[in-house]
Scaffold this motif. Sequence first.
Motif, PDB file in Angstrom:
ATOM      1  N   VAL A  19       0.841  -1.198   0.000  1.00 10.74           N
ATOM      2  CA  VAL A  19       0.000   0.000   0.000  1.00 10.74           C
ATOM      3  C   VAL A  19       0.876   1.247   0.000  1.00 10.74           C
ATOM      4  O   VAL A  19       0.628   2.200  -0.753  1.00 10.74           O
ATOM      5  CB  VAL A  19      -0.946  -0.004   1.215  1.00 10.74           C
ATOM      6  N   ARG A  20       1.914   1.237   0.830  1.00  8.28           N
ATOM      7  CA  ARG A  20       2.799   2.395   0.934  1.00  8.28           C
ATOM      8  C   ARG A  20       3.466   2.702  -0.413  1.00  8.28           C
ATOM      9  O   ARG A  20       3.626   3.867  -0.799  1.00  8.28           O
ATOM     10  CB  ARG A  20       3.859   2.151   2.009  1.00  8.28           C
ATOM     11  N   ALA A  21       3.806   1.657  -1.144  1.00  7.63           N
ATOM     12  CA  ALA A  21       4.488   1.846  -2.426  1.00  7.63           C
ATOM     13  C   ALA A  21       3.576   2.448  -3.485  1.00  7.63           C
ATOM     14  O   ALA A  21       4.048   3.128  -4.411  1.00  7.63           O
ATOM     15  CB  ALA A  21       5.042   0.509  -2.914  1.00  7.63           C
ATOM     16  N   HIS A  22       2.259   2.204  -3.376  1.00  9.18           N
ATOM     17  CA  HIS A  22       1.330   2.656  -4.416  1.00  9.18           C
ATOM     18  C   HIS A  22       0.430   3.796  -3.968  1.00  9.18           C
ATOM     19  O   HIS A  22      -0.369   4.314  -4.769  1.00  9.18           O
ATOM     20  CB  HIS A  22       0.457   1.486  -4.884  1.00  9.18           C
TER      21      HIS A  22
ATOM     22  N   LYS B 252      -6.576  -1.448  -7.714  1.00 11.04           N
ATOM     23  CA  LYS B 252      -6.155  -2.379  -8.763  1.00 11.04           C
ATOM     24  C   LYS B 252      -4.937  -1.852  -9.513  1.00 11.04           C
ATOM     25  O   LYS B 252      -4.677  -2.257 -10.659  1.00 11.04           O
ATOM     26  CB  LYS B 252      -7.316  -2.633  -9.721  1.00 11.04           C
ATOM     27  N   ALA B 253      -4.194  -0.943  -8.884  1.00 10.50           N
ATOM     28  CA  ALA B 253      -3.055  -0.323  -9.559  1.00 10.50           C
ATOM     29  C   ALA B 253      -1.952  -1.326  -9.889  1.00 10.50           C
ATOM     30  O   ALA B 253      -1.176  -1.119 -10.821  1.00 10.50           O
ATOM     31  CB  ALA B 253      -2.490   0.796  -8.695  1.00 10.50           C
ATOM     32  N   ASP B 254      -1.886  -2.402  -9.136  1.00  4.88           N
ATOM     33  CA  ASP B 254      -0.809  -3.387  -9.291  1.00  4.88           C
ATOM     34  C   ASP B 254      -1.382  -4.757  -8.964  1.00  4.88           C
ATOM     35  O   ASP B 254      -2.163  -4.900  -8.019  1.00  4.88           O
ATOM     36  CB  ASP B 254       0.329  -3.026  -8.332  1.00  4.88           C
ATOM     37  N   PRO B 255      -1.034  -5.793  -9.724  1.00  2.00           N
ATOM     38  CA  PRO B 255      -1.588  -7.137  -9.459  1.00  2.00           C
ATOM     39  C   PRO B 255      -1.308  -7.637  -8.045  1.00  2.00           C
ATOM     40  O   PRO B 255      -2.181  -8.238  -7.412  1.00  2.00           O
ATOM     41  CB  PRO B 255      -0.899  -8.016 -10.510  1.00  2.00           C
ATOM     42  N   GLN B 256      -0.096  -7.408  -7.546  1.00  2.00           N
ATOM     43  CA  GLN B 256       0.220  -7.851  -6.191  1.00  2.00           C
ATOM     44  C   GLN B 256      -0.608  -7.098  -5.156  1.00  2.00           C
ATOM     45  O   GLN B 256      -1.098  -7.684  -4.186  1.00  2.00           O
ATOM     46  CB  GLN B 256       1.703  -7.647  -5.901  1.00  2.00           C
TER      47      GLN B 256
ATOM     48  N   ALA C 140      -7.458  -8.246  -1.837  1.00  2.00           N
ATOM     49  CA  ALA C 140      -8.592  -9.139  -2.089  1.00  2.00           C
ATOM     50  C   ALA C 140      -8.731 -10.194  -1.005  1.00  2.00           C
ATOM     51  O   ALA C 140      -9.685 -10.975  -1.013  1.00  2.00           O
ATOM     52  CB  ALA C 140      -8.439  -9.817  -3.454  1.00  2.00           C
ATOM     53  N   ARG C 141      -7.790 -10.214  -0.050  1.00  2.00           N
ATOM     54  CA  ARG C 141      -7.908 -11.146   1.074  1.00  2.00           C
ATOM     55  C   ARG C 141      -8.888 -10.558   2.085  1.00  2.00           C
ATOM     56  O   ARG C 141      -8.804  -9.373   2.426  1.00  2.00           O
ATOM     57  CB  ARG C 141      -6.542 -11.345   1.727  1.00  2.00           C
ATOM     58  N   PRO C 142      -9.813 -11.332   2.587  1.00  2.00           N
ATOM     59  CA  PRO C 142     -10.822 -10.781   3.500  1.00  2.00           C
ATOM     60  C   PRO C 142     -10.197 -10.181   4.754  1.00  2.00           C
ATOM     61  O   PRO C 142      -9.323 -10.775   5.383  1.00  2.00           O
ATOM     62  CB  PRO C 142     -11.689 -12.008   3.849  1.00  2.00           C
ATOM     63  N   ARG C 143     -10.627  -8.980   5.070  1.00  2.00           N
ATOM     64  CA  ARG C 143     -10.259  -8.307   6.311  1.00  2.00           C
ATOM     65  C   ARG C 143     -11.502  -7.639   6.877  1.00  2.00           C
ATOM     66  O   ARG C 143     -12.494  -7.454   6.174  1.00  2.00           O
ATOM     67  CB  ARG C 143      -9.195  -7.228   6.079  1.00  2.00           C
ATOM     68  N   LEU C 144     -11.414  -7.265   8.126  1.00  2.00           N
ATOM     69  CA  LEU C 144     -12.488  -6.492   8.725  1.00  2.00           C
ATOM     70  C   LEU C 144     -12.519  -5.099   8.117  1.00  2.00           C
ATOM     71  O   LEU C 144     -11.485  -4.534   7.759  1.00  2.00           O
ATOM     72  CB  LEU C 144     -12.296  -6.379  10.237  1.00  2.00           C
ATOM     73  N   GLN C 145     -13.735  -4.561   8.004  1.00  2.00           N
ATOM     74  CA  GLN C 145     -13.916  -3.184   7.554  1.00  2.00           C
ATOM     75  C   GLN C 145     -14.937  -2.522   8.472  1.00  2.00           C
ATOM     76  O   GLN C 145     -15.965  -3.116   8.795  1.00  2.00           O
ATOM     77  CB  GLN C 145     -14.405  -3.151   6.114  1.00  2.00           C
TER      78      GLN C 145
END
Length: 596
Positions: free
Chosen positions: A162-165, A521-525, A531-536
């Motif tokens: 996240v920090r990189a993008h 979706k800026a980067d596949p990684q 896309a891994r489930p997390r709490l929101q």
Amino acid sequence: MGAIAEGGVQVLDQRLIRDLGISQRQIDQAVTDEGLELERRSRLYRGSRPRPQVSGRIVIVVDDGLATGATMEAAVVALKQLKPAAIVIAAPVGAPETCERLRRHADRVVCAETPKNLRAVGMWYDDFSQTTDAEVHDLMGRAASSPQIPRQHPASDAAALVRAHAQRLKGALGEYDQLIAALGDHRVVLIGEATHGTHEFYRERAVITKRLIAEQGFSAVAVEADWPDAYRVNRYVQGAGPDEEAVDALADFRRFPSWMWRNADVLDFTGWLRARNEALPDANKTGFYGLDLYSLHTSMRAVIAFLQKVDPAAALRAQARYACFDRYGDEMNAYAHSTGLGITPSCEREVVTQLVELRRQAAEYARRDGRLAQDEYFVAEQNARVVKDAEAYYRTMLQGRVESWNLRDHHMMDTLESLMKYLGRSGRPSRVVVWAHNSHLGDARATEMGDQGELNIGQLARERFGDAVVSVGFSTYTGTVTAATEWGGPAHRRHVRPALPGSYEHLFHEVGIPRFLLSTKADPQLAEALARPRLQRAIGVLYMPATERRSHYFQARLSDQFDYVQHIDQTRAVEPLERTSEWDVGELAETFPSGL
């Protein structure tokens, strides 16, 4: 009558032993028998593996429920012999007195539910079947053979991505240029909010929307508000209504929670939209519309008022049909219970008949001259549709959250689609910005809501318009929020607890950037990590920190839910136009008086 654990631990209920007349010999025999069983299970479950090293570590002990709490107490006493740094007890359900007693033994006790009449733990489960020795042995064997969890938590890897993008936002001119260009390629732009009461969400949403209107030609803003209340604002911003000031145009937002739209940020946006429209011809002006369905009585009055001007006989018929609701007054909860339980017949036939009749007269009403007459009929038809759908919404309330939620979001989506068709009748492309809560605009199929059968505008819009739809969500880690403590209550300025570990909000806090914009979706990684489930977290008009996890969090897959996300680590409460004493005083911080 008690429990035992390794290390010679015994926890006995002496009062029960005394009342039942249980002898010491019987106790000794029970301890011997259960000691043999304890040794058997230890050998079976652990095998040749050594005990886990818990010294200096935090240990969380979980049980399916706490009735007497003897087993849990024995486990905690045994663990204390191994000198952990702290012991946390966690259970989904427990007797109140048991949870309270265990607080004397552990550093923290978490009981999600504490019913006064617990009776038996198994009563609180749909499936309380026994876990077999073979299942436990298999699970522990698999856990032992799994790779050791690295010292660096996977969340740190996601935070690095996240920090990189992430695009840092500092309030500089032009920092939204790329976003506006990307959003401008779509017909429908969905802009959410993580709470209904955060100033920054309203402010940034307005900044983005102003540029979409001014630079990309968007023709309408559609909001999570009642149709007639918002239409008064629409008349003001288009210079067609009697209101002279923006604050007057917001006067119809009286229904709880009024602060959602009667606040300083909406007031500023409304004034800006009026000023911009004044310099434009009618065909190029931007409107302001509501999508919601709670305005049953207001919409009924609007339908009757329209018919009294154009067809007095039809107005009398509408009055007679809508009189079906008179016995309930404004208490639609009473209508929901009465019709839902079959005590009284519903008003479904009457509201459907009224909408059908109004539509049959559309050709005649449409012959009236001028755009104003067309607008008046469109507004009247929409109000009749609100009445029909609101009646169905209240009638389904007893059927469960999923049914009523789906009906409401279907109504909002249908209203949006009708609005776009109407605005596009002159050949000008109808392009709409939608303002609503994240839970309405993020694709439900990527959330726990969708797994439970709920849908929302975000899902329906993509199903109907495909790639013409783009979405922007918001999140925050902590700060203050305007919210009530009970339905219908006054607005409070409340402290928002720091986000829970394992949530997207906590992940974004780890990134260490106070404000940033992220293309999911800026980067596949990056897309895979998000896309891994997390709490929101989702805070609506109520904020209940005492039940934070249960009341305000759900699982989501962010990169499937939103196209863009803006995170603002610390936010403040939106300012209501009517500030109450509760709001002005605010809420003492949980760390008062230490401030830590």
